[in-house]
Write a protein that holds these residues in place. Structure first.
Motif, PDB file in Angstrom:
ATOM      1  N   ILE A  17       0.860  -1.181   0.000  1.00 30.22           N
ATOM      2  CA  ILE A  17       0.000   0.000   0.000  1.00 30.22           C
ATOM      3  C   ILE A  17       0.893   1.227   0.000  1.00 30.22           C
ATOM      4  N   LEU A  18       0.572   2.199  -0.854  1.00 30.61           N
ATOM      5  CA  LEU A  18       1.270   3.478  -0.819  1.00 30.61           C
ATOM      6  C   LEU A  18       0.605   4.343   0.239  1.00 30.61           C
ATOM      7  N   LEU A  19       1.383   4.822   1.203  1.00 29.28           N
ATOM      8  CA  LEU A  19       0.868   5.621   2.316  1.00 29.28           C
ATOM      9  C   LEU A  19       1.675   6.904   2.388  1.00 29.28           C
ATOM     10  N   THR A  20       1.130   7.984   1.837  1.00 29.71           N
ATOM     11  CA  THR A  20       1.901   9.210   1.693  1.00 29.71           C
ATOM     12  C   THR A  20       1.145  10.434   2.190  1.00 29.71           C
ATOM     13  N   ASN A  21       1.871  11.345   2.819  1.00 31.02           N
ATOM     14  CA  ASN A  21       1.300  12.621   3.243  1.00 31.02           C
ATOM     15  C   ASN A  21       1.196  13.612   2.090  1.00 31.02           C
ATOM     16  N   ALA A  22       1.560  13.164   0.900  1.00 28.47           N
ATOM     17  CA  ALA A  22       1.426  14.005  -0.290  1.00 28.47           C
ATOM     18  C   ALA A  22      -0.011  13.938  -0.806  1.00 28.47           C
ATOM     19  N   PRO A  23      -0.439  14.933  -1.579  1.00 24.35           N
ATOM     20  CA  PRO A  23      -1.804  14.920  -2.117  1.00 24.35           C
ATOM     21  C   PRO A  23      -1.979  13.886  -3.224  1.00 24.35           C
ATOM     22  N   ARG A  24      -3.237  13.540  -3.460  1.00 18.69           N
ATOM     23  CA  ARG A  24      -3.578  12.449  -4.375  1.00 18.69           C
ATOM     24  C   ARG A  24      -3.088  12.692  -5.796  1.00 18.69           C
ATOM     25  N   ARG A  25      -3.391  13.852  -6.359  1.00 15.97           N
ATOM     26  CA  ARG A  25      -3.038  14.103  -7.764  1.00 15.97           C
ATOM     27  C   ARG A  25      -1.535  14.016  -7.984  1.00 15.97           C
ATOM     28  N   TYR A  26      -0.774  14.655  -7.106  1.00 16.84           N
ATOM     29  CA  TYR A  26       0.687  14.649  -7.199  1.00 16.84           C
ATOM     30  C   TYR A  26       1.246  13.235  -7.067  1.00 16.84           C
ATOM     31  N   SER A  27       0.812  12.504  -6.040  1.00 16.99           N
ATOM     32  CA  SER A  27       1.381  11.181  -5.779  1.00 16.99           C
ATOM     33  C   SER A  27       1.012  10.177  -6.865  1.00 16.99           C
ATOM     34  N   ARG A  28      -0.206  10.259  -7.368  1.00 16.44           N
ATOM     35  CA  ARG A  28      -0.599   9.349  -8.446  1.00 16.44           C
ATOM     36  C   ARG A  28       0.195   9.624  -9.717  1.00 16.44           C
ATOM     37  N   HIS A  68      -3.852   3.105  -2.713  1.00 14.41           N
ATOM     38  CA  HIS A  68      -3.095   4.345  -2.768  1.00 14.41           C
ATOM     39  C   HIS A  68      -3.749   5.289  -1.757  1.00 14.41           C
ATOM     40  N   ILE A  69      -3.099   5.493  -0.614  1.00 12.35           N
ATOM     41  CA  ILE A  69      -3.656   6.324   0.451  1.00 12.35           C
ATOM     42  C   ILE A  69      -2.858   7.622   0.523  1.00 12.35           C
ATOM     43  N   SER A  70      -3.485   8.713   0.086  1.00 12.30           N
ATOM     44  CA  SER A  70      -2.860  10.033   0.126  1.00 12.30           C
ATOM     45  C   SER A  70      -3.411  10.815   1.318  1.00 12.30           C
ATOM     46  N   ILE A  71      -2.899  12.016   1.514  1.00 11.52           N
ATOM     47  CA  ILE A  71      -3.253  12.773   2.716  1.00 11.52           C
ATOM     48  C   ILE A  71      -4.746  13.102   2.776  1.00 11.52           C
ATOM     49  N   GLU A  72      -5.396  13.250   1.620  1.00  8.11           N
ATOM     50  CA  GLU A  72      -6.828  13.563   1.631  1.00  8.11           C
ATOM     51  C   GLU A  72      -7.660  12.440   2.246  1.00  8.11           C
ATOM     52  N   SER A  73      -7.121  11.229   2.254  1.00 11.62           N
ATOM     53  CA  SER A  73      -7.852  10.073   2.785  1.00 11.62           C
ATOM     54  C   SER A  73      -7.546   9.800   4.251  1.00 11.62           C
ATOM     55  N   MET A  74      -6.712  10.611   4.863  1.00 17.62           N
ATOM     56  CA  MET A  74      -6.269  10.346   6.235  1.00 17.62           C
ATOM     57  C   MET A  74      -7.135  11.086   7.258  1.00 17.62           C
ATOM     58  N   HIS A  75      -8.405  10.791   7.223  1.00 22.50           N
ATOM     59  CA  HIS A  75      -9.330  11.387   8.192  1.00 22.50           C
ATOM     60  C   HIS A  75      -9.764  10.343   9.213  1.00 22.50           C
ATOM     61  N   VAL A  76      -9.818  10.747  10.467  1.00 25.78           N
ATOM     62  CA  VAL A  76     -10.352   9.918  11.543  1.00 25.78           C
ATOM     63  C   VAL A  76     -11.344  10.779  12.308  1.00 25.78           C
ATOM     64  N   ARG A 128     -13.660  12.522  11.154  1.00 22.91           N
ATOM     65  CA  ARG A 128     -13.819  13.757  10.375  1.00 22.91           C
ATOM     66  C   ARG A 128     -12.699  14.765  10.605  1.00 22.91           C
ATOM     67  N   GLN A 129     -11.619  14.337  11.237  1.00 22.10           N
ATOM     68  CA  GLN A 129     -10.466  15.205  11.439  1.00 22.10           C
ATOM     69  C   GLN A 129      -9.283  14.671  10.629  1.00 22.10           C
ATOM     70  N   LEU A 130      -8.547  15.565   9.974  1.00 19.90           N
ATOM     71  CA  LEU A 130      -7.384  15.153   9.202  1.00 19.90           C
ATOM     72  C   LEU A 130      -6.302  14.656  10.146  1.00 19.90           C
ATOM     73  N   ARG A 131      -5.815  13.442   9.904  1.00 19.94           N
ATOM     74  CA  ARG A 131      -4.803  12.815  10.760  1.00 19.94           C
ATOM     75  C   ARG A 131      -3.709  12.179   9.899  1.00 19.94           C
ATOM     76  N   PRO A 132      -2.805  12.984   9.328  1.00 18.60           N
ATOM     77  CA  PRO A 132      -1.734  12.400   8.518  1.00 18.60           C
ATOM     78  C   PRO A 132      -0.676  11.728   9.385  1.00 18.60           C
ATOM     79  N   LYS A 133       0.243  11.021   8.737  1.00 18.95           N
ATOM     80  CA  LYS A 133       1.367  10.455   9.474  1.00 18.95           C
ATOM     81  C   LYS A 133       2.058  11.575  10.242  1.00 18.95           C
TER      82      LYS A 133
END
Length: 246
Positions: A113-124, A139-147, A149-154
């Motif tokens: 799994i790709l797990l990146t704090n970068a945005p989806r468009r850039y990383s893809r 492909h898990i980018s920063i936009e998908s890192m919500h817990v 309803r709060q953004l929770r990146p690495k």
């Protein structure tokens, strides 16, 4: 390998699968500085170069992503910040990466799994350019890192716990491959095995205090395997508790 022992690899992108320190990170930092300067000026805060650089680095060290500090303390929109920070005249022309990365990933048993704090468009765009997209099941980018309803990146523990629960996998069967030690530390605390990729750390302006000698000599207790490049991972499987595919 039997299904109950098959590993799940979590791969970072920038400075792990390619050399972001060469040109991409300097461009992102410059973009962020321009955006932060505008925000500070609008709020009537000091916006000289030293103040902006300090704020960008401070939020990165504090939260794992400058974005988080800008959202929490300055009310910026996540989408606006990510868009402005990742504007490039020629992104693909800035990419520097080793040849053969796909072959080395293919030698690692288990899902990836790709797990990146970068945005989806850039990383893809980057992963496809590198020819690595077929190696990743998710492909898990920063936009998908919500817990909740709060953004929770690495390096968020909550985000990583949620990911492991969704994948229905024992943390001990997971391996995080990263260049950022804070992310590795959090993962190890949850029981995830860790591989530290170091070859691109020198030259990263965010880590100016790291000399080549310090990187070579440092081996944190929460790192299971330290490698210069992902090409070395297939030879370090035993150290990671992974059996070779038959």
């Amino acid at each position: 390998m039997a299904s109950n022992t098959t590993p799940l690899w979590l791969f970072d992108l920038d400075n792990t699968l390619h050399n972001a320190s060469h040109a991409i990170f300097p461009a992102i930092n410059a973009n962020m500085n321009r955006y932060i300067t505008r925000v500070l000026e609008q709020g009537g805060h000091p916006s000289d170069e030293a103040a902006v650089n300090h704020l960008r680095r401070h939020y990165w060290k504090l939260y794992g992503a400058t974005l988080m500090g800008m959202v929490r303390h300055h009310g910026v929109r996540i989408e606006d910040f990510l868009h402005e920070a990742h504007l490039f005249d020629d992104l693909l022309g800035m990419v520097r990466a080793e040849r053969g990365i796909g072959r080395w990933l293919g030698q690692l048993p288990g899902r990836k799994i790709l797990l990146t704090n970068a945005p989806r468009r850039y990383s893809r765009q980057l992963v496809r350019h590198l020819g690595l997209h077929r190696h990743f099941s998710h492909h898990i980018s920063i936009e998908s890192m919500h817990v909740h309803r709060q953004l929770r990146p690495k390096p968020s523990r909550l985000m990583l716990r949620k990911l492991l629960a969704r994948q229905k996998i024992d943390p001990r069967r997971c391996i995080l491959v990263e260049d950022t030690v804070d992310n590795l530390k959090t993962a190890r605390e949850l029981g995830v095995r860790t591989a530290w990729v170091t070859q691109y750390l020198i030259g990263n302006a965010m880590l100016g205090h790291l000399t080549a000698q310090r990187v070579r000599s440092r081996m944190p207790s929460y790192v299971d395997v330290k490698v210069s490049s992902v090409r070395q991972l297939p030879r370090r499987l035993a150290k990671l508790g992974v059996a070779r595919a038959r």
